[in-house]
Enzyme design. Structure first.
Site, PDB file in Angstrom:
ATOM      1  CB  ALA A 152      -0.921   0.004   1.216  1.00 43.46           C
ATOM      2  CB  ALA A 154      -1.118   7.051   0.992  1.00 44.24           C
ATOM      3  CB  SER A 155       0.527  11.802  -0.505  1.00 49.91           C
ATOM      4  OG  SER A 155      -0.600  12.047   0.306  1.00 49.91           O
ATOM      5  CB  ILE A 156       0.687  10.257   4.770  1.00 48.20           C
ATOM      6  CG1 ILE A 156      -0.061  11.577   4.632  1.00 48.20           C
ATOM      7  CG2 ILE A 156       1.222  10.122   6.191  1.00 48.20           C
ATOM      8  CD1 ILE A 156      -1.201  11.734   5.623  1.00 48.20           C
ATOM      9  CD  GLN A 158       6.458   2.780  -0.450  1.00 47.74           C
ATOM     10  OE1 GLN A 158       6.169   3.681  -1.233  1.00 47.74           O
ATOM     11  NE2 GLN A 158       7.611   2.115  -0.514  1.00 47.74           N
ATOM     12  CB  VAL A 159       2.041  -0.543   4.141  1.00 45.60           C
ATOM     13  CG1 VAL A 159       1.976  -1.761   5.050  1.00 45.60           C
ATOM     14  CG2 VAL A 159       1.333   0.641   4.780  1.00 45.60           C
ATOM     15  CE  LYS A 174       0.203   4.207   8.459  1.00 42.33           C
ATOM     16  NZ  LYS A 174      -1.028   4.361   9.268  1.00 42.33           N
ATOM     17  CG  ASP A 319     -10.095   7.684   8.434  1.00 47.52           C
ATOM     18  OD1 ASP A 319     -11.191   7.655   7.847  1.00 47.52           O
ATOM     19  OD2 ASP A 319      -9.010   7.833   7.827  1.00 47.52           O
TER      20      ASP A 319
END
Length: 598
Positions: A152, A154-156, A158-159, A174, A319
């Site tokens: 996975a 994202a812009s914040i 990575q996994v 993460k 969330d």
């Protein structure tokens, strides 16, 4: 990397029961591969570019209005593309704005709620270097296996998948993207400047935009620090255990502010389940039957647990979008990503619970009165009109919740929040931005509930929750009493801390007044002492005049002639009676003149 699960003979920690792991629903080869870009290729738009794009979007809105065109859906899609293209903090901002159903159209809120972070990853070699820098040792010393291909991105963050060498346990790592903290803080500074200009040019003070920025800033501080997420996971792992909800174990020895290592949960993402259910329902039904999953029961459990987290624990997942829910066997599920958890002010929570109870009992006037107390500032005018409007929309939502023919979102809790919010907007009332965390939880959870249980009746489920909560309260009366006593002690201590400065100021003021009084009393007592000494001298002269020789030649001769005749014993008693007050007065003068009282 091939996944292998090894059961430890004597585990030191409680990990997920392997029997709860379901069969796969979506194979890895069916997933869209993550595009890998070098870190240098992640170019963030600068401040001028951001301002220019927002200006173009504003001019586009102005042009539509001048032409009399009102296409909410097209405008909403343009807004989503704007925030998506800017990335980073702007996506978070768009997600936060999607909660303001009281200010934006349904189409706008729906589009902004679907904002996702870009799925471009950075090279595994860079990820390896980041891990080694955070651990301060070679990666192979901690992990026996490490998959450089991210699962996975994202812009914040990575996994990556890995296996701990010492524990021989599959984990996920993460990683915070390099420079992401600096980029977000730069964008936050720019956003504050934009808000300052907006408040100067437009009458938007009632929106409390700076409160919204503070809430966004708090969310980012939590999500950009994995030490906070590790702590949140540990806390919710304990509280959600009572809900029969699993939270993966976090290996805190390997966690830092930029890296999180936790147990891997090999379940089915709710997002994948929703996609398959909508595109291939037969395949989804077969998977559910094979793994003992009833979608309606899962949705019901999600609703009841979320209500319990908010109303009883006052500690809830902030969330609940489908990517953070993992389905397991036998209607069980796990939650991940605890970068944001929510808590509410106790008074606000009690008012909100009272409002929901009144609504479930169809006491609309009471619910409307309580609803008014949810505002940041209680209205000072048009209260009766506002109350009447609130009663009207509460009755409307109650009626809607009974009609299965209406869409899920019209019948959901978020639907009631939307109706109430629009009344608040009409009368320029403001809800606390912090309370929007609760709205975010329900808003993100709705995607799962709407798919798994589209005919859900929220009123009936809330009544069921109230009964279950009452039963739990009966069982835990002793614990509740103990907790209340502890809370009372803590509250007393807090009041002591709060009142101490007031008491100090009062004491100082009192001492100042007392000092003035003391000075006056000391002066009076000194004069009384002098008068008493003069009296003693006079009595001695009278005694000598009457019993030894004539004192007419002395300065007191004439005065002592008028003194009554007394025996020697009575003169002695009189002298003793006058002498004792002298010692007493001297002692009192010393006390009131002491430095302690000054």
């Amino acid at each position: 990397m091939n996944q292998t699960y090894v059961r430890i003979e004597q585990p030191k920690r409680k990990l997920l029961d392997l029997e709860l792991i379901p069969t796969p629903l979506v194979a890895d080869k069916e997933r869209k591969p993550i595009k890998i870009l070098p870190l240098d290729d992640f170019n963030r738009p600068n401040g001028l570019m951001v301002i220019w794009r927002f200006l173009l979007f504003g001019l586009h809105i102005l042009g539509l209005r001048l032409r009399g065109v009102q296409d909410n859906m097209s405008l909403a899609k343009d807004a989503r593309e704007l925030f998506q293209g800017l990335g980073g903090l702007w996506i978070k901002l768009g997600q936060l704005l999607s909660l303001r159903t009281d200010y934006f159209s349904d189409e706008m809120c729906s589009e902004l709620s679907h904002l996702l972070f870009a799925n471009n990853g950075f090279p595994g070699a860079d990820a390896r270097l980041i891990i080694e820098r955070e651990l301060g040792c070679p990666l192979d010393q901690i992990f026996s296996e490490f998959d450089e291909n991210p699962i996975a991105a994202a812009s914040i963050a990575q996994v990556h998948r890995a296996v701990l060498r010492k524990e021989n346990i599959p984990v996920v790592i993460k990683l915070l993207r390099p420079n992401v903290v600096q980029d977000f803080r730069r964008d936050m500074s720019l956003l504050r400047s934009i808000v300052n200009v907006l408040e100067f040019l437009m009458p938007v003070g009632h929106l409390r935009l700076h409160d919204g920025l503070n809430e966004l800033d708090a969310l980012l501080e939590e999500e950009l620090n994995y030490a906070i997420e590790a702590s949140n996971s540990r806390i919710l792992r304990k509280s959600l255990l009572r809900h029969d909800v699993y939270v993966p174990y976090v290996f805190r020895n390997y966690c830092t502010e930029k890296m999180l290592v936790m147990e891997e949960i090999s379940g089915v993402l709710m997002g994948d389940a929703i996609t398959v259910k909508n595109t291939d329902p037969e395949r989804f039904q077969a998977w559910c039957k094979e793994n003992g999953v009833d979608p309606k029961k899962v949705a019901t459990q999600l609703f009841l647990s979320n209500m319990r987290q908010i109303m009883e624990d006052n500690l809830f997942h902030g969330d609940m979008h489908p990517g953070n829910i993992i389905l397991l066997r036998n209607n069980r599920y796990a939650l991940i990503d605890f970068g944001t958890i929510g808590t509410l002010d106790t008074n606000y929570l009690h008012i909100h619970l009272g409002m929901l109870k009144a609504l479930s009992e169809r006491q609309y006037d009471k619910a409307a009165n309580l609803c008014l107390h949810l505002c940041s500032e209680f209205p000072t005018s048009d209260i009766d009109i506002i109350r009447m409007e609130l009663v009207k929309v509460l009755k409307l939502w109650q009626a809607r919740s009974e009609f299965k023919s209406l869409s899920y979102h019209d019948r959901s809790i978020n639907g009631s929040t939307k109706l109430i919010g629009r009344v608040f907007t009409q009368f320029r009332l403001q809800v606390n931005w912090t309370a929007l965390r609760m709205g975010r939880t329900w808003g993100t959870l709705d995607a799962s509930l709407a798919t798994f249980h589209p005919n859900m009746n929220h009123t009936r489920l809330f009544n069921r929750y109230l009964k279950e909560a009452e039963n739990r309260q009966e069982k835990n009366k002793l614990k509740l009493l103990r907790k209340n006593l502890i809370d009372l002690v803590e509250t007393t201590k807090q009041y002591q801390v709060l009142l101490e400065p007031v008491l100090q100021r009062t004491t100082i003021s009192y001492k100042q007044k007392l000092n003035k009084f003391n000075l006056v009393m000391a002066a009076i007592m000194r004069y009384v002492s002098i008068a008493t000494i003069i009296g003693i001298i006079f009595v001695i002269n009278a005694f000598i005049d009457q019993h030894y020789f004539d004192m007419d030649s002395s300065f007191m001769g004439r005065l002592v002639d008028d003194f009554p005749l007394l025996d020697r014993e009575w003169f002695l008693i009189l002298l003793i009676g006058l002498t004792l007050p002298i010692f007493l007065l001297r002692r009192l003068i010393k006390i009131v003149s002491s430095s302690y009282l000054r």
